[in-house]
Design a protein around this motif. Structure first.
Motif, mmCIF file in Angstrom:
data_model
loop_
_atom_site.group_PDB
_atom_site.id
_atom_site.type_symbol
_atom_site.label_atom_id
_atom_site.label_comp_id
_atom_site.label_asym_id
_atom_site.label_seq_id
_atom_site.Cartn_x
_atom_site.Cartn_y
_atom_site.Cartn_z
ATOM 1 N N CYS A 1 19.833 48.961 30.185
ATOM 2 C CA CYS A 1 19.943 48.821 31.626
ATOM 3 C C CYS A 1 19.381 50.067 32.320
ATOM 4 O O CYS A 1 19.670 51.194 31.916
ATOM 5 C CB CYS A 1 21.408 48.618 32.018
ATOM 6 S SG CYS A 1 21.680 48.491 33.797
ATOM 7 N N THR A 2 18.583 49.850 33.356
ATOM 8 C CA THR A 2 18.002 50.971 34.098
ATOM 9 C C THR A 2 19.023 51.635 35.009
ATOM 10 O O THR A 2 18.814 52.758 35.453
ATOM 11 C CB THR A 2 16.810 50.500 34.956
ATOM 12 O OG1 THR A 2 17.249 49.461 35.826
ATOM 13 C CG2 THR A 2 15.670 50.006 34.098
ATOM 14 N N LYS A 3 20.143 50.962 35.254
ATOM 15 C CA LYS A 3 21.159 51.506 36.155
ATOM 16 C C LYS A 3 22.271 52.241 35.398
ATOM 17 O O LYS A 3 22.536 53.412 35.647
ATOM 18 C CB LYS A 3 21.762 50.377 36.992
ATOM 19 C CG LYS A 3 22.742 50.831 38.038
ATOM 20 C CD LYS A 3 23.202 49.648 38.873
ATOM 21 C CE LYS A 3 24.219 50.089 39.914
ATOM 22 N NZ LYS A 3 24.707 48.935 40.686
ATOM 23 N N CYS A 4 22.927 51.553 34.450
ATOM 24 C CA CYS A 4 24.090 52.152 33.777
ATOM 25 C C CYS A 4 23.795 52.656 32.367
ATOM 26 O O CYS A 4 24.621 53.323 31.761
ATOM 27 C CB CYS A 4 25.256 51.158 33.742
ATOM 28 S SG CYS A 4 25.021 49.761 32.613
ATOM 29 N N GLY A 5 22.632 52.313 31.796
ATOM 30 C CA GLY A 5 22.279 52.795 30.463
ATOM 31 C C GLY A 5 22.865 51.975 29.324
ATOM 32 O O GLY A 5 22.687 52.318 28.158
ATOM 33 N N ASN A 6 23.558 50.886 29.620
ATOM 34 C CA ASN A 6 24.110 50.029 28.575
ATOM 35 C C ASN A 6 22.969 49.449 27.725
ATOM 36 O O ASN A 6 21.944 49.054 28.236
ATOM 37 C CB ASN A 6 24.915 48.888 29.212
ATOM 38 C CG ASN A 6 25.483 47.937 28.184
ATOM 39 O OD1 ASN A 6 26.016 48.357 27.169
ATOM 40 N ND2 ASN A 6 25.349 46.653 28.441
ATOM 41 N N THR A 7 23.159 49.419 26.395
ATOM 42 C CA THR A 7 22.154 48.884 25.494
ATOM 43 C C THR A 7 22.710 47.641 24.810
ATOM 44 O O THR A 7 23.845 47.653 24.334
ATOM 45 C CB THR A 7 21.757 49.932 24.439
ATOM 46 O OG1 THR A 7 21.281 51.105 25.119
ATOM 47 C CG2 THR A 7 20.680 49.418 23.514
ATOM 48 N N TRP A 8 21.900 46.583 24.740
ATOM 49 C CA TRP A 8 22.291 45.361 24.033
ATOM 50 C C TRP A 8 21.064 44.780 23.357
ATOM 51 O O TRP A 8 19.960 45.217 23.584
ATOM 52 C CB TRP A 8 22.945 44.356 24.983
ATOM 53 C CG TRP A 8 22.068 43.716 26.008
ATOM 54 C CD1 TRP A 8 21.465 42.488 25.938
ATOM 55 C CD2 TRP A 8 21.690 44.256 27.282
ATOM 56 N NE1 TRP A 8 20.735 42.241 27.072
ATOM 57 C CE2 TRP A 8 20.861 43.316 27.912
ATOM 58 C CE3 TRP A 8 21.953 45.454 27.950
ATOM 59 C CZ2 TRP A 8 20.307 43.519 29.170
ATOM 60 C CZ3 TRP A 8 21.407 45.653 29.204
ATOM 61 C CH2 TRP A 8 20.597 44.701 29.800
ATOM 62 N N ARG A 9 21.282 43.789 22.499
ATOM 63 C CA ARG A 9 20.168 43.200 21.761
ATOM 64 C C ARG A 9 20.161 41.697 21.872
ATOM 65 O O ARG A 9 21.184 41.079 22.150
ATOM 66 C CB ARG A 9 20.177 43.635 20.309
ATOM 67 C CG ARG A 9 21.412 43.264 19.545
ATOM 68 C CD ARG A 9 21.303 43.664 18.106
ATOM 69 N NE ARG A 9 22.241 44.737 17.803
ATOM 70 C CZ ARG A 9 22.366 45.262 16.612
ATOM 71 N NH1 ARG A 9 21.636 44.840 15.619
ATOM 72 N NH2 ARG A 9 23.219 46.230 16.404
ATOM 73 N N GLU A 10 18.996 41.126 21.602
ATOM 74 C CA GLU A 10 18.795 39.683 21.627
ATOM 75 C C GLU A 10 18.058 39.279 20.377
ATOM 76 O O GLU A 10 17.060 39.885 20.017
ATOM 77 C CB GLU A 10 17.915 39.316 22.832
ATOM 78 C CG GLU A 10 18.507 38.355 23.782
ATOM 79 C CD GLU A 10 17.548 38.044 24.901
ATOM 80 O OE1 GLU A 10 16.364 37.754 24.653
ATOM 81 O OE2 GLU A 10 18.007 38.113 26.062
ATOM 82 N N ASP B 1 9.774 38.587 6.872
ATOM 83 C CA ASP B 1 9.457 37.211 7.249
ATOM 84 C C ASP B 1 10.376 36.663 8.344
ATOM 85 O O ASP B 1 10.262 35.511 8.738
ATOM 86 C CB ASP B 1 9.495 36.290 6.027
ATOM 87 C CG ASP B 1 10.870 36.227 5.384
ATOM 88 O OD1 ASP B 1 11.683 37.139 5.625
ATOM 89 O OD2 ASP B 1 11.133 35.259 4.650
ATOM 90 N N GLU B 2 11.290 37.475 8.841
ATOM 91 C CA GLU B 2 12.175 37.058 9.932
ATOM 92 C C GLU B 2 11.740 37.726 11.230
ATOM 93 O O GLU B 2 11.049 38.732 11.223
ATOM 94 C CB GLU B 2 13.622 37.422 9.605
ATOM 95 C CG GLU B 2 14.139 36.669 8.396
ATOM 96 C CD GLU B 2 15.602 36.930 8.136
ATOM 97 O OE1 GLU B 2 16.357 37.079 9.109
ATOM 98 O OE2 GLU B 2 15.968 36.997 6.960
ATOM 99 N N SER B 3 12.156 37.143 12.339
ATOM 100 C CA SER B 3 11.705 37.648 13.638
ATOM 101 C C SER B 3 12.304 39.015 13.971
ATOM 102 O O SER B 3 13.326 39.413 13.417
ATOM 103 C CB SER B 3 12.063 36.650 14.738
ATOM 104 O OG SER B 3 13.461 36.503 14.808
ATOM 105 N N GLU B 4 11.647 39.694 14.895
ATOM 106 C CA GLU B 4 12.111 41.002 15.339
ATOM 107 C C GLU B 4 13.311 40.851 16.263
ATOM 108 O O GLU B 4 13.561 39.775 16.799
ATOM 109 C CB GLU B 4 10.996 41.720 16.089
ATOM 110 C CG GLU B 4 9.812 42.058 15.221
ATOM 111 C CD GLU B 4 8.697 42.673 16.026
ATOM 112 O OE1 GLU B 4 8.400 42.166 17.124
ATOM 113 O OE2 GLU B 4 8.130 43.661 15.555
ATOM 114 N N VAL B 5 14.019 41.949 16.460
ATOM 115 C CA VAL B 5 15.155 41.971 17.373
ATOM 116 C C VAL B 5 14.706 42.679 18.644
ATOM 117 O O VAL B 5 14.080 43.734 18.584
ATOM 118 C CB VAL B 5 16.360 42.705 16.751
ATOM 119 C CG1 VAL B 5 17.508 42.787 17.728
ATOM 120 C CG2 VAL B 5 16.781 42.019 15.464
#
Length: 85
Positions: free
Chosen positions: A74-83, A65-69
């Motif tokens: 990044c297409t350049k450096c490959g760094n991954t983050w979430r919102e 019942d909670e929203s998705e993450v």
């Protein structure tokens, strides 16, 4: 007191407090091996290198019942983050 799962009954005594301990679940976030992997791209600023294009995907990490993450890579450096919404 009655266990909801197995139905076991235990009398409650007023001088003995009942303590329940639960273990926190470790959650692993899937990591995509191939950069393109057919993922869509969007305009999102990378916090590491400042690039403005990133791959994105959604995962349900919490209760239904909670929203998705929303995850970004990044297409350049490959760094991954979430919102979170």
């Amino acid at each position: 007191m009655v266990c909801r799962k197995c139905g076991m009954r235990v009398p409650k005594s007023s001088n003995n407090p009942i303590v329940s301990v639960t273990n926190k679940l470790e959650r692993t976030v899937p990591v995509l091996e191939q950069e393109s992997a057919g993922l869509p791209t969007t305009k999102a600023k990378c916090p590491e290198c400042g690039n403005d294009t990133a791959y994105w995907w959604l995962r349900q990490l919490r209760a239904a019942d909670e929203s998705e993450v929303r995850f970004f890579r990044c297409t350049k450096c490959g760094n991954t983050w979430r919102e979170y919404d």
